[in-house]
Design a protein around this motif. Sequence first.
Motif, PDB file in Angstrom:
ATOM      1  N   UNK A 181       0.847  -1.204   0.000  1.00  0.00           N
ATOM      2  CA  UNK A 181       0.000   0.000   0.000  1.00  0.00           C
ATOM      3  C   UNK A 181       0.878   1.248   0.000  1.00  0.00           C
ATOM      4  N   UNK A 182       1.947   1.234   0.771  1.00  0.00           N
ATOM      5  CA  UNK A 182       2.864   2.374   0.819  1.00  0.00           C
ATOM      6  C   UNK A 182       3.520   2.639  -0.518  1.00  0.00           C
ATOM      7  N   UNK A 183       3.975   1.586  -1.198  1.00  0.00           N
ATOM      8  CA  UNK A 183       4.593   1.742  -2.513  1.00  0.00           C
ATOM      9  C   UNK A 183       3.579   2.298  -3.509  1.00  0.00           C
ATOM     10  N   UNK A 184       2.357   1.790  -3.477  1.00  0.00           N
ATOM     11  CA  UNK A 184       1.321   2.289  -4.388  1.00  0.00           C
ATOM     12  C   UNK A 184       1.039   3.765  -4.123  1.00  0.00           C
ATOM     13  N   UNK A 233       1.680   9.510  -5.816  1.00  0.00           N
ATOM     14  CA  UNK A 233       2.139  10.889  -5.592  1.00  0.00           C
ATOM     15  C   UNK A 233       3.178  11.292  -6.628  1.00  0.00           C
ATOM     16  N   UNK A 234       4.115  10.422  -6.913  1.00  0.00           N
ATOM     17  CA  UNK A 234       5.142  10.731  -7.905  1.00  0.00           C
ATOM     18  C   UNK A 234       4.513  10.983  -9.274  1.00  0.00           C
ATOM     19  N   UNK A 235       3.528  10.196  -9.628  1.00  0.00           N
ATOM     20  CA  UNK A 235       2.837  10.381 -10.905  1.00  0.00           C
ATOM     21  C   UNK A 235       2.094  11.716 -10.927  1.00  0.00           C
ATOM     22  N   UNK A 236       1.473  12.069  -9.823  1.00  0.00           N
ATOM     23  CA  UNK A 236       0.726  13.331  -9.762  1.00  0.00           C
ATOM     24  C   UNK A 236       1.643  14.526  -9.936  1.00  0.00           C
TER      25      UNK A 236
END
Length: 179
Positions: A39-42, A47-50
Motif C-alpha cells: 500500500x505504501x509503494x502504491x 504521488x510521484x505520478x501526480x
Amino acid sequence: MDSGAPDDAAARVALDGATEGSTPPSRGQLSLSAVEAAIGVAFVLALATAFTVVPPDPGTGAADLDAYATDVATVLGNEGGAVLGDEAGAMFGDEAGTEDDGDGNATGAPLPAAIATPETFAAEREAIDARTDALVPDRLRYHVRTPHGDVGTEPPSGATVGRAALHTRNGRVVVAVWR
C-alpha cells in the motif's frame, strides 16, 4: 457393529485434512507487513505520478494570447504610456510627476499622441515600454510595432503568438504577445 455412520475421528479427517494429534495443513496467509508495504509503494507511486504529470500552463493558447494582446492594445490606446499623474512622480521622488519639464522626459501621452511623429515616439518610447511591461504578465513577452519604431522583443519564429491591431489617427499599431 457398523452403523454406516462415520465416527468422529473419520469426520475430522474429512473436514480439515488432519488426523487427531497431527498439525493442520498450513494456509497461505499474507503478512500484514507485506500488505502495508505494498500500500505504501502504491501511494508513493501515485504521488510521484501526480507531480510528474503536470497540466499545461493556463493562459498560453492562441486565443488567450490574442486576448492579452487585445487588452494591452486597448489600454495603451486609451490611457497614457507611463504611470499616471503625480502618483508616478511620488513613487520615484519627483514632484513633477510624468509631465514634460523641457528636458525630454516622457509626458505619458496616450499611444495615438505618442506615435504622432518620430520625435514624439522617441520621447515616449521608454514610457510605452514600461507601461506595456506592466500590463503583460511576467511569464509572457511582448512586442509593440508602431509606424515610427518598435518596443519590446520580436517574437521568435515558431512561437505561438497572439496579436492585436490598433488603428489610430496617427497610424496602425500591432501588439504581439507570446510565451
